[in-house]
Motif scaffolding. Structure first.
Motif, PDB file in Angstrom:
ATOM      1  N   LEU A 191      -2.934   4.303   6.081  1.00 44.61           N
ATOM      2  CA  LEU A 191      -2.475   4.082   4.715  1.00 44.61           C
ATOM      3  C   LEU A 191      -0.962   4.189   4.651  1.00 44.61           C
ATOM      4  O   LEU A 191      -0.382   5.194   5.106  1.00 44.61           O
ATOM      5  N   ARG A 205      -3.685  -0.523   3.075  1.00 44.69           N
ATOM      6  CA  ARG A 205      -4.496   0.072   4.141  1.00 44.69           C
ATOM      7  C   ARG A 205      -4.800  -0.961   5.214  1.00 44.69           C
ATOM      8  O   ARG A 205      -5.084  -2.111   4.920  1.00 44.69           O
ATOM      9  N   VAL A 309      -6.055   2.720  -3.018  1.00 45.91           N
ATOM     10  CA  VAL A 309      -5.549   1.611  -2.213  1.00 45.91           C
ATOM     11  C   VAL A 309      -5.641   0.335  -3.037  1.00 45.91           C
ATOM     12  O   VAL A 309      -6.712  -0.032  -3.520  1.00 45.91           O
TER      13      VAL A 309
END
Length: 693
Positions: A191, A205, A309
């Motif tokens: 990440l 990610r 994300v």
């Protein structure tokens, strides 16, 4: 900035706690609340606050002559002005690859780049193409997580706030990018958080499959390794590789065809190839979205506190989607070989669907064969091949020289007869022999049996034994011997003069067979069946008023009927019947609880499989009733009882000491058999007597 701004709100606020007439000698604290402020602050708004502070105060003149205030004079002090500007940035950083971005990415600009996302080498992590037009990029924060499967087999970050590696840099122009070697093989998520100066963040990610240790293996060794496989242990799905249309009983190696027509052949290798690490770790399964964090803080009004994300991995080999696989295998290839070359092929492989089954129609003739190769490939490009083969045999075995030998002197059974014959099969070899026993013209078999055909299993038998008929390095012998027990023809006494036959089926490995029949003129020609040889010389050995000992003789070499079950049927003068089962090797039984001076009829019945074979009648009369027992009789009874009790106690003690209670229980039961029968007879006699009273 090239354009004029609209002023939505402008106001002057005076501090209510200080003035020229109310100066603050020390630090002045001023708090102003605007109750009517209704302007919504939006992205890219500017709030400017200007502070103007002036010193001063006053002096009060006093008229002493008249004792009164004369006048107030205000000082002309100094003033100072300061301005604070607040710029509002509610937009996260943007990557040039995003839709709506005002810039275009070059080929090398990636939100996060890991090189090969399926690798066995060190992972080099880079990124570029991030920008924030309003406040600018403040820092980058990198985290690495080891993914694990959940209960459904989907991969996820099990502890989303505990990365195994993290990296943070405030140098946003010339970053010294990190390198990472995972501690062990597995699936990893990386990440990258790009944050601007207003602390707005965006997270991208990327996924990496790191594998420096997995191996492709076989659940069950195939023919390539040359290991011996027991055909009786084979079944579809056991981890082996089989031609499932072939005969299971002979190891899926033999199949029949119709000459001139294509024959369906099905190759099955279910569970044969496997990568245990991938299967157990679910490394190619779907990857779930990163679990959103700090949702409660966002709900409590702390803006932009959620961690999630927004740019997930949808590029490269390892994305969030599952990679189609079977036990970690991502590709299968097949190849057919019609020669005896057993080396792994280097070319000519045909692509196959991702399944463990291959169907083909082949024109194969009697005596031909085909070798099926399967090659498995994993995601790391490792390969492993194995093969099996199927042989075609459309010809049944040949049988000749059948001879029947009745009543062998020293056979394998008490009453043995033998069938000998010569059987051979050049195609697949003689594999199995089945036989059935029939009486007269009956189509229902009295008994059935089976046995493997003769082989020489020595290592070099095909080279050293001239009697071998060798097929696939297995020595099949031509001469076959079938010994059977005459007692398998055990029938009721009235059927002994009937004829009989034995039907024999001889199978090859393709389960084609030849049949022959051995006829028996009369069952009494077979030893053990020629005459009834059950209990003889039935007589009373001890005759008391209320009990007798019934004794009989058995032949030294029992006929087939010697194996039959014996039931003693006792009928008194009143027609009451009692049936007592006796062990087929027993030679006496004590009958007690009888009535004095009474006539009884006895029959020793022999039965087998629920059919009465014969019966031996006998009659006796119990002794008259006496009013007393002679001393010697009483002494004998007492002594016998004591002796029996002593024997039982001795057996129990010895058994306990030797820890052989289970073994001795059988012996104790056998010794007590007549005693149990006697007690049972007494109880029945008492019940009958009581019912008559």
């Amino acid at each position: 900035m090239g354009y004029s701004r609209f002023v939505a709100f402008s106001n002057l606020f005076r501090c209510p706690v200080v003035s020229d007439d109310n100066p603050e000698e020390n630090i002045a604290t001023c708090k102003i609340i605007e109750d009517n402020y209704n302007i919504n602050i939006e992205h890219n708004d500017i709030l400017t606050v200007t502070y103007l502070t002036k010193s001063g105060g006053f002096r009060q003149l006093y008229d002493k002559d008249h004792n009164r205030a004369y006048t107030r004079q205000h000082y002309k002090g100094q003033s100072i002005e300061k301005t604070v500007e607040f710029r509002f940035d509610f937009m996260s950083p943007v990557h040039c690859s995003e839709p709506g971005s005002k810039t275009t990415c070059s080929a090398a600009e990636k939100p996060i780049y890991v090189g090969k996302d399926v690798t066995q080498n060190e992972i080099d992590i880079t990124w570029s193409g991030w920008f924030d037009a309003l406040s600018g990029i403040a820092y980058y924060y990198l985290e690495v997580f080891h993914l694990k499967p959940n209960i459904h087999g989907d991969l996820t970050e099990p502890e989303p706030l505990k990365p195994i590696l993290y990296f943070k840099t405030f140098n946003t122009t010339s970053v010294e990018f990190p390198h990472f070697t995972p501690p062990h093989s597995g699936m990893y998520s990386i990440l990258l958080q790009a944050s601007d100066k207003a602390n707005n963040s965006k997270i991208a990610r990327r996924l990496v499959l790191y594998d420096n240790e997995s191996t492709l293996s076989l659940t069950k060794p195939g023919m390539l390794l040359g290991n011996a496989i027991n055909a009786s242990d084979m079944y579809i799905g056991d981890g082996g590789i089989h031609v499932s249309t072939a005969v299971l009983e002979t190891g899926f190696l033999w199949q029949t065809t119709k000459n001139g027509k294509k024959t369906p052949i099905v190759l099955d290798w279910k569970n044969h190839f496997v990568i245990k690490m991938y299967e157990e770790g679910k490394l190619l399964n779907k990857v779930l979205p990163y679990p959103t964090q700090f949702v409660n803080l966002e709900d409590d009004g702390i803006l932009r506190s959620k961690k999630y994300v927004s740019m997930d991995d949808n590029e490269g080999m390892r994305t969030v989607n599952a990679i189609p696989n079977i036990h970690g295998i991502v590709k299968f290839e097949t190849k057919k070989v019609y020669t005896d070359d057993r080396r792994v092929p280097v070319s000519g492989w045909e692509a196959h669907s991702l399944s463990e089954r291959y169907e083909v129609n082949e024109m194969l003739h009697d005596g031909s064969f085909v070798r099926f190769w399967v090659r498995a490939t994993d995601i790391m490009k490792h390969t492993l091949a194995d093969y099996t083969e199927v042989h075609i045999d459309n010809t049944p075995p040949r049988v000749a020289g059948v001879n029947f030998h009745e009543n062998l002197v020293n056979g394998t059974h008490n009453h043995t007869s033998r069938i000998t014959f010569v059987a051979s099969d050049d195609g697949s070899g003689v594999h199995w022999i089945e036989y059935s026993f029939f009486v007269s013209n009956s189509t229902i078999a009295l008994e059935k049996g089976a046995m493997p055909a003769s082989r020489n299993n020595a290592t070099r038998a095909c080279i050293q034994d001239p009697m071998c008929n060798c097929v696939l390095e297995t020595c099949f012998l031509r001469e076959q011997t079938l010994d059977f027990d005459n007692c398998r023809f055990l029938v009721p006494k009235e059927d002994l003069n009937k004829s009989a036959r034995i039907e024999v089926n001889v199978y090859n490995q393709a389960l084609l067979y030849d049949t022959f029949t051995v006829n028996i003129r009369r069952l009494t020609d077979l030893g053990g069946l020629e005459e009834y040889s059950g209990p003889t010389n039935i007589h009373i050995e001890k005759n008391l008023a209320t009990g007798v000992r019934l004794v009989w003789d058995l032949p030294k070499k029992a006929s087939c009927y010697g194996r039959a079950d014996i039931d003693v049927v006792v009928v008194d003068s009143g027609g009451r019947v009692k049936v007592i089962h006796v062990h087929n090797e027993g030679t006496f039984i004590d009958l007690v609880g009888l009535e004095p001076d009474n006539d009884y009829s006895i029959s020793l019945k022999l039965g087998y499989r629920g059919t009465e074979l014969a019966a031996q009648p006998y009659k006796f009369q119990t002794a008259p009733k006496q009013n007393y027992l002679e001393g010697s009789v009483i002494a004998g009874i007492v002594a016998s009882a004591v002796a029996v009790i002593g024997i039982i106690i001795s057996i129990v003690v010895v058994s306990y000491r030797r820890r052989r209670m289970q073994t001795e229980k059988g012996g104790l039961k056998a010794m007590s058999f007549k005693y149990i029968d006697a007690v049972d007879a007494i109880n029945i006699g008492e019940k009958q007597n009581n019912s008559e009273m």
